[in-house]
Design a protein around this motif. Structure first.
Motif, mmCIF file in Angstrom:
data_model
loop_
_atom_site.group_PDB
_atom_site.id
_atom_site.type_symbol
_atom_site.label_atom_id
_atom_site.label_comp_id
_atom_site.label_asym_id
_atom_site.label_seq_id
_atom_site.Cartn_x
_atom_site.Cartn_y
_atom_site.Cartn_z
ATOM 1 N N VAL A 234 -10.759 2.688 -1.414
ATOM 2 C CA VAL A 234 -10.475 2.204 -2.967
ATOM 3 C C VAL A 234 -8.963 2.369 -3.072
ATOM 4 O O VAL A 234 -8.707 1.987 -4.036
ATOM 5 N N PHE B 158 -13.148 3.963 -14.442
ATOM 6 C CA PHE B 158 -12.174 4.042 -13.238
ATOM 7 C C PHE B 158 -12.297 5.284 -12.405
ATOM 8 O O PHE B 158 -12.270 5.098 -11.253
ATOM 9 N N THR C 263 -2.214 -1.004 -10.797
ATOM 10 C CA THR C 263 -1.774 -2.230 -11.350
ATOM 11 C C THR C 263 -0.380 -2.691 -10.730
ATOM 12 O O THR C 263 0.580 -1.964 -10.641
ATOM 13 N N SER D 98 -5.061 10.531 -9.825
ATOM 14 C CA SER D 98 -5.808 9.462 -9.334
ATOM 15 C C SER D 98 -6.005 9.408 -7.727
ATOM 16 O O SER D 98 -7.058 9.238 -7.111
ATOM 17 N N SER E 39 -6.548 0.290 -2.889
ATOM 18 C CA SER E 39 -6.089 -0.994 -3.615
ATOM 19 C C SER E 39 -6.527 -0.986 -5.271
ATOM 20 O O SER E 39 -5.788 -1.609 -6.071
ATOM 21 N N GLY E 40 -7.668 -0.368 -5.202
ATOM 22 C CA GLY E 40 -8.043 -0.208 -6.781
ATOM 23 C C GLY E 40 -7.521 0.923 -7.485
ATOM 24 O O GLY E 40 -7.938 1.116 -8.909
ATOM 25 N N LEU E 41 -6.522 1.655 -7.094
ATOM 26 C CA LEU E 41 -5.875 2.619 -7.789
ATOM 27 C C LEU E 41 -4.565 1.983 -8.632
ATOM 28 O O LEU E 41 -4.041 2.929 -9.257
ATOM 29 N N GLU F 134 1.034 -1.429 0.033
ATOM 30 C CA GLU F 134 0.092 -0.066 0.049
ATOM 31 C C GLU F 134 0.875 1.158 -0.079
ATOM 32 O O GLU F 134 0.590 2.321 -0.569
ATOM 33 N N ALA G 182 -15.248 5.086 -10.126
ATOM 34 C CA ALA G 182 -15.042 3.989 -8.964
ATOM 35 C C ALA G 182 -14.086 4.378 -7.849
ATOM 36 O O ALA G 182 -14.352 4.018 -6.842
ATOM 37 N N ILE G 183 -13.092 5.268 -8.341
ATOM 38 C CA ILE G 183 -12.382 5.691 -7.283
ATOM 39 C C ILE G 183 -13.080 7.142 -6.639
ATOM 40 O O ILE G 183 -12.335 7.686 -5.686
#
Length: 345
Positions: free
Chosen positions: A311, A205, A317, A180, A313-315, A139, A208-209
């Motif tokens: 969110v 995307f 890749t 982001s 972890s969703g930021l 993280e 979602a964030i």
């Protein structure tokens, strides 16, 4: 600096060899990338030897990887301004083997000395901080320098009195690292975060964030020549520079704040002073490397605590060293969405 509470076991002796992403300058002055074997004995002097678990890709890393002389002059070179891992050797009383640490925004790692795109780094103890409570090593690299820069931008907005409910805050370069993370943090705290992007495929995307609204890049790229524009934004976070920054300043409401964090589009700023003297617009620049360690630890504690978005972890890749060259290419082409974390374990 207090020793970090977060610790990880590390009983094995450091490897004498390790893998690293290396940039080579060729005879024709072009640059090539390769995953090469390196040796810890070849690393520069430093109080800490750190086994890197994760790094992240920042715009400065992309410049270093393509031989930009304003960033890196000596090759072969391993970029990576960020590193998160475990101390394996320490000559400092501040850290012990097994301590989990983060190195970010230093003045040398990944720029003029081997960086976090290698499985080991050696650096001064003053560059490292204990892994903040509330964050994993992975993280911490979703944040990295870009996330820390976004947090400094948020701090600047709040310093000028822009709190949740103040009105829309627009973020340019919304799909990039700074953008982001800024959107996710602002939305998490209850701000109306407006994303500006030219990537229609990235709308899902951004929603979602936490983006409350998405506008096209042309909205923040005014070429009318007018000295001031309609007052659309209570504040702004800009990573693009150039005409985008000038447009945001001219669109800002009275006593609003525009925070400049980057110059991915241009280093130039061409406009009149009228928004500053007729509307009281404030322009704040962010230079993350200039913050002292006490300031960094205060901000990182907020990033690990009340500013940490659900969110997070969703930021990002996560990629390996063998995928790094392609990832850098996407960032330079402007096609990468969100953060890139590099796994070295």
């Amino acid at each position: 600096m207090a020793r970090g509470k977060a610790r990880a076991s590390s009983t094995a002796k450091p490897m004498t060899s390790f893998n690293a992403f290396v940039v080579h300058k060729q005879e024709d002055k072009t640059f090539r990338h390769a995953v090469d074997e390196r040796h810890t004995a070849d690393l520069p002097a430093g109080e800490l030897l750190i086994r890197v678990h994760y790094s992240s890709v920042n715009y400065k890393d992309c410049l270093s990887a393509t031989g930009n002389p304003g960033v890196t002059r000596h090759f072969p070179h391993t970029p990576g301004v960020d590193a998160a891992g475990v101390v394996e050797q320490s000559a400092s009383p501040l850290f012990r083997p097994g301590d989990a640490v983060v190195v970010a925004c230093s003045k040398g790692l990944g720029v003029n000395m081997p960086g976090g795109f290698g499985q080991y780094v050696r650096c001064p103890a003053a560059w490292a901080m204990p892994l903040p409570d509330g964050l994993s090593l992975h993280e911490s690299m979703i944040y990295g320098t870009a996330g820390y820069t976004a947090a400094l931008a948020l701090e600047a907005l709040q310093h000028d009195g822009l709190m949740p409910g103040c009105g829309p805050i627009i973020i340019s370069g919304a799909t990039g690292g700074v953008g982001s993370v800024a959107i996710a943090m602002l939305a998490h705290l209850g701000y109306e975060a407006v994303a500006a992007t030219g990537k229609a495929q990235s709308h899902a995307f951004l929603e979602a964030i936490g983006a409350a609204r998405i506008v096209g890049r042309e909205v923040v790229d005014d070429n009318s020549g007018r000295n001031m524009l309609a007052q659309d934004w209570a504040g702004a976070i800009d990573a693009v520079g150039g005409n985008t920054l000038a447009t945001l300043i001219r669109q800002c409401k009275e006593r609003g704040t525009v925070v400049a964090t980057g110059n991915a589009g241009s280093q130039q700023l061409s406009m009149t002073v009228l928004p500053f003297i007729l509307r009281g617009v404030r322009l704040t620049g962010i230079f993350s490397e200039a913050t002292d360690m006490a300031h960094r630890q205060r901000i990182w504690a907020r990033m690990a605590g009340d500013w940490k978005p659900a969110v997070l972890s969703g930021l990002a890749t996560t990629i390996g060293l063998d995928e790094l060259s392609d990832g850098i290419g996407r960032m330079l082409a402007g096609t990468q969405t969100g953060r890139l974390v590099v796994s070295l374990i």
